[in-house]
Design a protein around this motif. Structure first.
Motif, mmCIF file in Angstrom:
data_model
loop_
_atom_site.group_PDB
_atom_site.id
_atom_site.type_symbol
_atom_site.label_atom_id
_atom_site.label_comp_id
_atom_site.label_asym_id
_atom_site.label_seq_id
_atom_site.Cartn_x
_atom_site.Cartn_y
_atom_site.Cartn_z
ATOM 1 N N PHE A 4 0.828 -1.199 0.000
ATOM 2 C CA PHE A 4 0.000 0.000 0.000
ATOM 3 C C PHE A 4 0.871 1.260 0.000
ATOM 4 O O PHE A 4 0.654 2.188 -0.780
ATOM 5 N N TYR A 5 1.885 1.304 0.864
ATOM 6 C CA TYR A 5 2.774 2.480 0.936
ATOM 7 C C TYR A 5 3.575 2.637 -0.348
ATOM 8 O O TYR A 5 3.834 3.754 -0.784
ATOM 9 N N GLU A 22 4.525 5.763 -5.417
ATOM 10 C CA GLU A 22 4.624 5.801 -6.867
ATOM 11 C C GLU A 22 3.793 6.930 -7.451
ATOM 12 O O GLU A 22 4.100 7.474 -8.485
ATOM 13 N N ARG A 23 2.770 7.286 -6.821
ATOM 14 C CA ARG A 23 1.911 8.361 -7.321
ATOM 15 C C ARG A 23 2.570 9.644 -7.027
ATOM 16 O O ARG A 23 2.610 10.657 -7.446
#
Length: 151
Positions: A144-145, A150-151
């Motif tokens: 999740f992290y 990446e965004r």
């Protein structure tokens, strides 16, 4: 001059009042007058739909009042007069329709709809409360992290 103008403005009101009182029959017996009043108050005007026959100015209401008077003079009972009006104009002409299968369905639909809505709402709330969100495992947190970075 002003009184003439006021009289001209009131003329339609006076004409309407005269039309309403057009069929007010006089009875020698006060009980007959009360019976006539009761009958015309319990019958609904087919045209006005929200007025009783006694209060309506419609031509059909005047005809019904005349017919009620004629039937009373003939010696018909109140039930016979109401039955005559139902036969002629349908059950709508009375404010108190008899309890039939059709009216029972109408009366039962609203409370049943409310009960179904309450049961659905309670089941929905219970289902939402019982659905526990499990915490993420360590590898799921890392994934999740990583997606966030990446965004």
């Amino acid at each position: 001059m002003r009184w003439m103008l006021a009289l001209l403005l009131m003329l339609p009101l006076l004409a309407q009042a005269a039309a309403v009182g057009e069929f007010d029959r006089q009875f020698d017996d006060p009980q007959m007058a009360q019976r006539y009043s009761d009958l015309t108050n319990q019958l609904r005007c087919p045209k006005c739909q929200n007025n009783n026959v006694a209060d309506s100015n419609a031509q059909i209401a005047q005809d019904i009042r005349a017919r009620v008077y004629d039937l009373m003079v003939e010696g018909q009972s109140d039930d016979d007069i109401v039955d005559y009006m139902i036969d002629r104009y349908g059950r709508f002409v009375t404010y108190k329709p008899p309890l039939t299968a059709g009216t029972l369905v109408i009366y039962a639909v609203a409370p049943l709809s409310v009960l179904i809505g309450i049961f659905w709402f309670v089941a929905y709330v219970r289902q939402r409360q019982s659905a526990q969100v499990e915490p993420l495992a360590a590898n799921e947190k890392q994934a999740f992290y990583r997606l966030l970075e990446e965004r």
